[in-house]
Write an enzyme that holds these catalytic residues in place. Sequence first.
Site, short mmCIF file in Angstrom:
data_model
loop_
_atom_site.label_atom_id
_atom_site.label_comp_id
_atom_site.label_asym_id
_atom_site.label_seq_id
_atom_site.Cartn_x
_atom_site.Cartn_y
_atom_site.Cartn_z
N ARG A 240 52.41 -58.29 19.09
CA ARG A 240 52.41 -59.39 18.31
C ARG A 240 52.15 -59.11 17.03
NH1 ARG A 240 45.35 -60.25 16.59
NH2 ARG A 240 45.36 -57.86 15.52
N GLU B 21 47.09 -63.46 10.27
CA GLU B 21 47.23 -62.45 8.99
C GLU B 21 49.12 -61.88 9.01
OE1 GLU B 21 44.57 -59.41 11.10
OE2 GLU B 21 43.20 -60.14 9.57
N GLU C 39 36.90 -65.02 9.35
CA GLU C 39 36.52 -63.59 10.31
C GLU C 39 36.17 -62.94 9.86
OE1 GLU C 39 40.27 -62.35 12.18
OE2 GLU C 39 41.42 -63.72 12.78
N LYS D 229 39.05 -56.03 23.85
CA LYS D 229 38.03 -55.82 25.22
C LYS D 229 36.84 -54.97 25.17
CE LYS D 229 40.09 -52.70 28.15
NZ LYS D 229 40.84 -52.31 27.52
C1 GLA Z 1 42.55 -59.57 13.08
C2 GLA Z 1 43.67 -60.89 13.84
C3 GLA Z 1 41.89 -61.06 14.90
C4 GLA Z 1 41.76 -60.03 15.48
C5 GLA Z 1 40.83 -58.98 14.31
C6 GLA Z 1 39.66 -58.34 15.35
O1 GLA Z 1 41.73 -60.12 11.30
O2 GLA Z 1 43.28 -61.74 12.88
O3 GLA Z 1 43.27 -61.83 15.85
O4 GLA Z 1 43.11 -59.32 16.10
O5 GLA Z 1 41.18 -58.95 13.22
O6 GLA Z 1 39.29 -57.44 14.51
#
Ligand code: GLA
Length: 686
Positions: A111, A150, A312, A361
Amino acid sequence: MTRCAFPKILYGGDYNPEQFPKEIWDEDMRLFRLAGIDTATINVFSWSLNQPDEETYCFDWLDELMNKLHDNGMRACLGTGTAAHPAWMARKYPDVLTVTYDGKKRKYGRRHNSCPNSPTFRRYAGQMASKLAERYKDHPALLLWHVNNEIGIRCYCDNCERAFREWLKQRYGTLEQLNQAWYTRFWGHTFYDWEEIVLPSALSEGLQNSNSDQTAFQGITLDYYRFNSDSWLECYLIEYRAIKEIIPDAVVTTNFQGNGTYKPLDYFKWAPHLDIVALDIYPENHTPESYMALRYDLMRGLKDGAPFLLMEQSPSVINWKAVNPLKRPGVMRLRSYQAVVRGAESVMFFQLRRSLGAYEKFHGAVIDHAGHEHTRVFKECAELGQELQRLGSGLLGARTESRVGLLFDWENWWAVELGGGPSVHLKYLDQMQKYYDAFYELRIPVDFIHEGTELGRYDLVVAPLLYMAKPGLARKLEQFVQGGGTFVTTFFSGIADEHDRVVPGGYPGELRRLLGIWVEEIDALFPDRRNRIVVKQPFGLLDGSYECRLACEIVHPEGAETIAVFGEDFYRGSPALTRHRYGQGEAWYAATEPDRRFLGQWLQALCEAKGIRPLCAAPPGVEVAERAKDGAIYTFVLNHSDAAQKIHIGDDIRQELLSGGTVSGEIELAPKGVMILKHNRALAQA
Ligand code: GLA
Ligand code: ZN
């Protein structure tokens, strides 16, 4: 800019129900209610689902999800889903694929995989944002927008190279100007045609294949960093504008990464384009609390003190370190409140339900693989959810008051570490953290500020490693000090201009007059070596002898007083700390990296001289911080230690918001305990 007004501290996080059969969705809703979860960040990685081919869009699953959220009293933080392009797009339009620093063209995969200058990516990302805005503009579940995810990889493809040349034409106008700025007579680099310019990768100016920070031409690489940050900002803005065109008062953001100190993007330049700043933070268990505190304060500083979103964090484990221990009981709650007191208006997780396959996961989630509420993590999340419901809206919009400004600058960070300096161990964030930690331990709140900030509202401005003094900054600092302010800076400051060309005539260049010194040489110390600082003129508690490390400069006073000198080596006796009285104020210079005790005592004395008082005395491991609103002060006391702690909060009676009771005098906090004390300002000032 849209003003954000939320009903309470948002609680929830990333939710990817498209990975699960529909039967589970209703069960999720039940569990969310149980946990007090009100906000779901959705559609973050669903581009390929929503657009199965170039012409077809289908949002049926998303309609159903939005409706379900609404039926269950929840709101959506709606992702635009553009952080991972569909496989068909990469196959049909390979220009969306990136090229790495060492020149490899990537294939479809992972991604964060799109080139920011790919016309295909920009076109389809913009279209996706429009389609979503059109479809959900009137949906009652829609709360805010989450563009991409991100953002910010660096790409070295031909699209980027062409766009870089255009960006340079805008910036410099002529090749003469560019050659001057980049100092291209060195190693015979004079450019005669724009087409001769290539991106500074491992194949061109890079000095070490694996480390893109080491470059032969800092001017070129600095401009590439600026350009890359701007390229992504433009991608973000394409989606932002697409949404605003259809929903003018939409609240639009994107989640900042790297715990807020993500090097490739200049977040100070980005922040004005976000309706509210949002941050992802993933500390480890052993990460010091002041590390997070700095980053939260920085997020608050990006928009001049405005609150931000904690978009997050993990409710329990992360999955991407070599070893991933569990977050200990109570830590998630404690660290959530740490974010809140430093300006967060949401507590959100990655993620709400744990995926069953692929890379994440084993990443922590509110709902674990077991699938029910009878887990430690779920219970902790539910308890916090209920607490946040009880807290309501009282804290929303509360601000932090500070008289100390810490100058942070991405371009300076880039320049300091681009190579060729006194030591590879000289790291911008390390120095920033050291000064920050001193204030953190003194319990004196600071604001992060940038070169454009109005300085008049601060008494003390601290600029560690102000290596690059951009045009007008020295003048601005002089005015600040002339007017009575105290300014502090360190070794390796004022050396270069905004193109990383050295300012001739003696360091610290344009800061020389203000600091009343000139610096002749810079000695770098190997990591295991120390020098000493010996105080000549005691200042507050600062007296006697201290250790210093990393770099020692040979300084000649030109009007400044010598407060302390070096204790060893051939420059023994030469100034290590100077003070220059200038106008109504003072400008201080630390010619080395002092130890923690020195920094604490020195900065404490500077604050005392300005009448800046610590918030409240507390034992080590107990964090104290405040937010204020409508005449009320909210003091958070956070016990990060594993032992019960006592602190004295004074004799006034204060409300404790989490227990609903009142407290005064000596209070005791359980291990990992939190108290939120509310009192009114009149009392506090009495
Ligand atoms: C990032 C991403 C999420 C996920 C988390 C896992 O912050 O934005 O999509 O992958 O990491 O820690
Ligand atoms: Zn590219």
